[in-house]
Design a protein around this motif. Structure first.
Motif, short mmCIF file in Angstrom:
data_model
loop_
_atom_site.label_atom_id
_atom_site.label_comp_id
_atom_site.label_asym_id
_atom_site.label_seq_id
_atom_site.Cartn_x
_atom_site.Cartn_y
_atom_site.Cartn_z
N THR A 194 0.80 -1.22 0.00
CA THR A 194 0.00 0.00 0.00
C THR A 194 0.84 1.28 0.00
N SER A 196 2.32 3.78 -1.77
CA SER A 196 2.43 4.41 -3.09
C SER A 196 3.59 5.39 -3.16
N GLY A 203 1.26 0.27 -9.95
CA GLY A 203 0.19 -0.20 -10.83
C GLY A 203 0.68 -0.60 -12.20
N ARG A 251 -11.08 -2.52 -8.58
CA ARG A 251 -10.30 -1.28 -8.47
C ARG A 251 -8.84 -1.53 -8.10
N HIS A 252 -8.61 -2.42 -7.15
CA HIS A 252 -7.25 -2.64 -6.67
C HIS A 252 -6.70 -4.02 -7.04
N THR A 255 -3.24 -4.25 -8.96
CA THR A 255 -2.13 -3.87 -8.09
C THR A 255 -1.84 -4.99 -7.08
N THR A 256 -2.91 -5.54 -6.50
CA THR A 256 -2.75 -6.62 -5.54
C THR A 256 -2.04 -7.81 -6.17
#
Length: 369
Positions: A194, A196, A203, A251-252, A255-256
């Motif tokens: 998390t 950033s 991403g 949404r995530h 990235t996850t």
């Protein structure tokens, strides 16, 4: 003739027995952040019994009278935020709090004890909210402005302290038998995933490459620092939320998934082939429990909204929330949620069912290597 051979046979038997007793004590190191601490409340154990697939595991975690199992041959030394807890492995070696909890250590130890049938020592160090890029930063990645992580040092110091005086944890230990560092389990990742500001391109392809590099250095460093160049290493890959659907990652999700791949990546390095094993904890996520928790979040949000309405009495608010629950849940679903959830999603819902399976997965990865 037979009688005259008895003393010799007895001596040979004693020789073999002494060699068997002198087998090195197997030591396993567990390290990481809040999910290695473990936020699964013991009260959620009943949820395992509600699923035929995990009910047999519950029988290993509890005695016939319902009390938690205490391992006969597994001892643990756990460095917490408030000092050291140690003794025979049972429940309440998870995160500190108002109720007893477990992390992966409980079923990890139970599984090893069942398979190995010999004394085992666990050394656990874990603290919530810690990163690999700073808090656990390995020595070989240290620079003048980014020193070795404080928690890497605390971990290493505690391991050395325990190994220097094993009898303080496991009174039956015979120093003549020595010990073997039989495995290291790393369960961390949320704070890096998390961050950033640390991973600005997270991403994008390669956005978490630095994490992979740091983890590879971490593995090399712990093996060097503990003089265990071949020590097997398990990477507990973050799996909160369960598998990501590639067709609809959300949404995530993308990235996850990229972070999970970055966590597992060191296992693909030629030097780590066969001795670094990723365990994808997403496969232990309870989909039903997660979905129920999401629904309950909506109920709680509505309850919070109603609490700000001065025109409603307390009784009216409670009635409105009760009505919403009855519309969104069946009685059985409410029971499952009540029994199975004790924390947030990023803590695997505080689910004993999920955490117990993760512990077994870590142990099997080392046993099957």
């Amino acid at each position: 003739m037979v009688q005259s051979l008895l003393p010799l046979l007895f001596a040979v038997f004693c020789l073999f027995a002494s060699h068997a007793q002198a087998a090195p004590l197997k030591v396993y190191i567990l390290a990481g952040q809040s999910n290695m601490e473990g936020h699964a409340a013991v009260r959620t154990f009943d949820h395992l019994g509600m699923d035929p697939k995990t009910a047999p595991l519950l029988e290993k975690m509890r005695n016939a009278d319902g009390t938690p199992h205490v391992c006969d041959k597994v001892w643990i030394s756990y460095l917490t935020t408030k000092g050291v807890k140690q003794g025979k492995l049972t429940t309440d070696f998870g995160a500190l709090g108002s109720q007893p909890k477990i992390g992966p250590e409980f079923t990890f130890g139970i599984t090893l004890e069942e398979k190995l049938k010999e004394p085992i020592l666990l050394i656990k160090t874990a603290w919530g909210g810690k990163s690999l890029y700073a808090d656990f930063r390995p020595p070989s990645a240290a620079t003048s402005d980014k020193p070795t992580g404080e928690y890497y040092t605390l971990m290493a110091d505690h391991v050395r302290k325990v190994l220097a005086n094993i009898k303080a944890v496991y009174p039956g230990y015979d120093p003549k038998q020595g010990y073997e560092l039989a495995g290291f389990v790393w369960f961390q990742g949320w704070n890096d995933m998390t961050a950033s500001n640390v991973y600005p391109n997270r991403g994008k392809l390669g956005g978490y490459d630095m994490y992979s590099d740091l983890l590879a250095k971490f593995i090399r460093d712990v093996r060097k620092d503990f003089n265990a160049p071949k020590m097997p290493f398990v990477i507990g890959v973050m799996g909160t939320g369960g598998p990501v659907d590639p067709r609809n990652p959300g949404r995530h999700g993308a990235t996850t998934q990229s972070f999970r791949m970055a966590m597992a990546a060191p296992a693909n390095l030629p030097e780590f082939k066969g001795n670094v094993i990723p365990v994808f904890t997403e496969k232990y996520w309870d989909k039903q429990l997660g979905e129920l928790a999401n629904r309950m979040d909506k109920v709680n949000a509505k309850s919070k909204e109603l609490s700000k309405d001065p025109s409603l009495t307390k009784e009216q608010r409670e009635a409105a929330v009760a009505k919403l629950k009855s519309e969104m849940f069946t009685p059985e679903e409410l029971k499952i949620h009540e029994v199975g959830v004790s924390n947030f999603g990023f803590h695997y819902l505080g689910s004993g069912k999920v955490m117990a399976q993760i512990g077994v997965g870590f142990a099997k990865a080392l046993l099957d290597k």
